[in-house]
Motif scaffolding. Structure first.
Motif, PDB file in Angstrom:
ATOM      1  N   SER A 133       0.844  -1.205   0.000  1.00 15.56           N
ATOM      2  CA  SER A 133       0.000   0.000   0.000  1.00 15.56           C
ATOM      3  C   SER A 133       0.875   1.250   0.000  1.00 15.56           C
ATOM      4  N   ALA A 134       1.931   1.232   0.808  1.00 18.32           N
ATOM      5  CA  ALA A 134       2.841   2.374   0.871  1.00 18.32           C
ATOM      6  C   ALA A 134       3.493   2.628  -0.486  1.00 18.32           C
ATOM      7  N   ALA A 135       3.916   1.580  -1.144  1.00 17.28           N
ATOM      8  CA  ALA A 135       4.573   1.727  -2.454  1.00 17.28           C
ATOM      9  C   ALA A 135       3.613   2.339  -3.474  1.00 17.28           C
ATOM     10  N   ILE A 136       2.345   1.970  -3.399  1.00 20.36           N
ATOM     11  CA  ILE A 136       1.334   2.515  -4.319  1.00 20.36           C
ATOM     12  C   ILE A 136       1.194   4.020  -4.105  1.00 20.36           C
ATOM     13  N   PHE A 137       1.074   4.433  -2.842  1.00 23.52           N
ATOM     14  CA  PHE A 137       0.964   5.863  -2.544  1.00 23.52           C
ATOM     15  C   PHE A 137       2.250   6.603  -2.884  1.00 23.52           C
ATOM     16  N   LYS A 138       3.390   5.976  -2.638  1.00 21.47           N
ATOM     17  CA  LYS A 138       4.664   6.645  -2.914  1.00 21.47           C
ATOM     18  C   LYS A 138       4.789   6.993  -4.392  1.00 21.47           C
ATOM     19  N   GLU A 139       4.378   6.086  -5.248  1.00 22.38           N
ATOM     20  CA  GLU A 139       4.442   6.337  -6.695  1.00 22.38           C
ATOM     21  C   GLU A 139       3.607   7.563  -7.073  1.00 22.38           C
ATOM     22  N   LYS A 140       2.387   7.664  -6.532  1.00 20.56           N
ATOM     23  CA  LYS A 140       1.519   8.814  -6.835  1.00 20.56           C
ATOM     24  C   LYS A 140       2.076  10.097  -6.217  1.00 20.56           C
ATOM     25  N   TRP A 141       2.665   9.968  -5.014  1.00 17.75           N
ATOM     26  CA  TRP A 141       3.240  11.140  -4.346  1.00 17.75           C
ATOM     27  C   TRP A 141       4.375  11.717  -5.189  1.00 17.75           C
ATOM     28  N   ILE A 142       5.228  10.861  -5.716  1.00 18.38           N
ATOM     29  CA  ILE A 142       6.329  11.336  -6.553  1.00 18.38           C
ATOM     30  C   ILE A 142       5.795  12.001  -7.819  1.00 18.38           C
ATOM     31  N   GLN A 143       4.759  11.400  -8.414  1.00 19.78           N
ATOM     32  CA  GLN A 143       4.145  12.013  -9.598  1.00 19.78           C
ATOM     33  C   GLN A 143       3.610  13.400  -9.258  1.00 19.78           C
ATOM     34  N   ALA A 144       2.961  13.518  -8.110  1.00 19.71           N
ATOM     35  CA  ALA A 144       2.372  14.808  -7.726  1.00 19.71           C
ATOM     36  C   ALA A 144       3.441  15.858  -7.442  1.00 19.71           C
ATOM     37  N   LYS A 145       4.418  15.515  -6.622  1.00 18.44           N
ATOM     38  CA  LYS A 145       5.385  16.541  -6.207  1.00 18.44           C
ATOM     39  C   LYS A 145       6.344  16.944  -7.320  1.00 18.44           C
ATOM     40  N   THR A 146       6.403  16.171  -8.394  1.00 17.45           N
ATOM     41  CA  THR A 146       7.271  16.526  -9.521  1.00 17.45           C
ATOM     42  C   THR A 146       6.486  17.027 -10.732  1.00 17.45           C
ATOM     43  N   ASN A 147       5.167  17.120 -10.604  1.00 17.31           N
ATOM     44  CA  ASN A 147       4.316  17.596 -11.698  1.00 17.31           C
ATOM     45  C   ASN A 147       4.707  19.037 -12.046  1.00 17.31           C
ATOM     46  N   GLU A 148       4.960  19.292 -13.308  1.00 15.02           N
ATOM     47  CA  GLU A 148       5.457  20.603 -13.734  1.00 15.02           C
ATOM     48  C   GLU A 148       4.486  21.730 -13.413  1.00 15.02           C
ATOM     49  N   LYS A 149       3.200  21.520 -13.665  1.00 11.52           N
ATOM     50  CA  LYS A 149       2.234  22.589 -13.366  1.00 11.52           C
ATOM     51  C   LYS A 149       2.163  22.828 -11.859  1.00 11.52           C
ATOM     52  N   TYR A 150       2.222  21.771 -11.070  1.00 11.23           N
ATOM     53  CA  TYR A 150       2.237  21.923  -9.612  1.00 11.23           C
ATOM     54  C   TYR A 150       3.436  22.784  -9.198  1.00 11.23           C
ATOM     55  N   LEU A 151       4.590  22.497  -9.746  1.00 13.97           N
ATOM     56  CA  LEU A 151       5.797  23.258  -9.399  1.00 13.97           C
ATOM     57  C   LEU A 151       5.676  24.724  -9.817  1.00 13.97           C
ATOM     58  N   GLN A 152       5.055  24.972 -10.977  1.00 11.09           N
ATOM     59  CA  GLN A 152       4.831  26.356 -11.418  1.00 11.09           C
ATOM     60  C   GLN A 152       3.896  27.084 -10.459  1.00 11.09           C
ATOM     61  N   LEU A 153       2.789  26.415 -10.096  1.00 11.81           N
ATOM     62  CA  LEU A 153       1.835  27.034  -9.179  1.00 11.81           C
ATOM     63  C   LEU A 153       2.443  27.223  -7.784  1.00 11.81           C
ATOM     64  N   LEU A 154       3.305  26.322  -7.368  1.00 13.30           N
ATOM     65  CA  LEU A 154       4.001  26.465  -6.094  1.00 13.30           C
ATOM     66  C   LEU A 154       4.844  27.742  -6.098  1.00 13.30           C
ATOM     67  N   ARG A 155       5.605  27.941  -7.148  1.00 18.50           N
ATOM     68  CA  ARG A 155       6.435  29.160  -7.238  1.00 18.50           C
ATOM     69  C   ARG A 155       5.558  30.421  -7.218  1.00 18.50           C
ATOM     70  N   LYS A 156       4.464  30.404  -7.985  1.00 23.84           N
ATOM     71  CA  LYS A 156       3.562  31.562  -8.006  1.00 23.84           C
ATOM     72  C   LYS A 156       2.962  31.808  -6.628  1.00 23.84           C
ATOM     73  N   HIS A 157       2.555  30.733  -5.970  1.00 21.56           N
ATOM     74  CA  HIS A 157       1.959  30.862  -4.636  1.00 21.56           C
ATOM     75  C   HIS A 157       2.971  31.459  -3.662  1.00 21.56           C
ATOM     76  N   GLN A 158       4.206  30.984  -3.706  1.00 19.99           N
ATOM     77  CA  GLN A 158       5.237  31.505  -2.808  1.00 19.99           C
ATOM     78  C   GLN A 158       5.476  32.993  -3.057  1.00 19.99           C
TER      79      GLN A 158
END
Length: 170
Positions: A133-158
């Motif tokens: 179960s942990a490995a399944i969530f870890k894979e999605k977590w890595i996808q989320a935290k490295t998503n390019e649009k997420y990173l762009q919005l993170l910079r804008k938010h900061q």
């Protein structure tokens, strides 16, 4: 910026006031920030790999939907729930009770007692089902935290938070 635990979480709608949201470290605030907590929490489960897969996929879909709406706070909260799916299932994979320490370090009154309590770790009892179960969530977590649009919005938010803080102090 550090997560601000001093806010009135019961009365703040962070969709209406994203400038008040601070990312903080890891999963800080995951169970406080509304309306996102109430939107995401019902889908957060990790008891078995099948349940973890369904949960992580649903929350990741929500993450992508928040990104589509340029809703950084929602996306970050979904990322935090996915991360928490990983960390909690990993903890249960290592410790059947879900407790890592013999005594809760957060309930200790002094920093030295907290440090000592963190050294008193319960023995590992490996659970391969929770590890999957942990490995399944870890894979999605890595996808989320490295998503390019997420990173762009993170910079804008900061940038917005810095501007908000500067204007607030004037």
């Amino acid at each position: 910026m550090q997560f601000d635990y001093s806010l009135d979480f019961k009365n703040i709608d962070f969709r209406q006031h994203p400038e008040l949201y601070r990312v903080g470290k890891g999963e800080q605030g995951v169970l406080l920030v509304e309306p996102y907590k109430s939107e995401i929490l019902p889908y957060w489960r990790f008891k078995t790999p099948d349940i973890a897969r369904e949960s992580s996929e649903k929350i990741y879909e929500m993450f992508l939907a928040y990104l589509e709406q340029d809703d950084f706070v929602g996306a970050d909260m979904a990322r935090k729930f996915i991360q928490m799916g990983y960390t909690r299932s990993r903890r249960y994979a290592n410790h059947k009770s879900g407790r890592k320490y013999k005594t809760n370090p957060q309930k200790e009154t002094s920093p030295s007692a907290q440090l000592q309590a963190r050294k008193d770790i319960l023995p590992y009892e490996v659970d391969p089902v929770k590890a999957e179960s942990a490995a399944i969530f870890k894979e999605k977590w890595i996808q989320a935290k490295t998503n390019e649009k997420y990173l762009q919005l993170l910079r804008k938010h900061q940038e917005k938070v810095i501007s908000y803080e500067e204007n607030k102090s004037i």
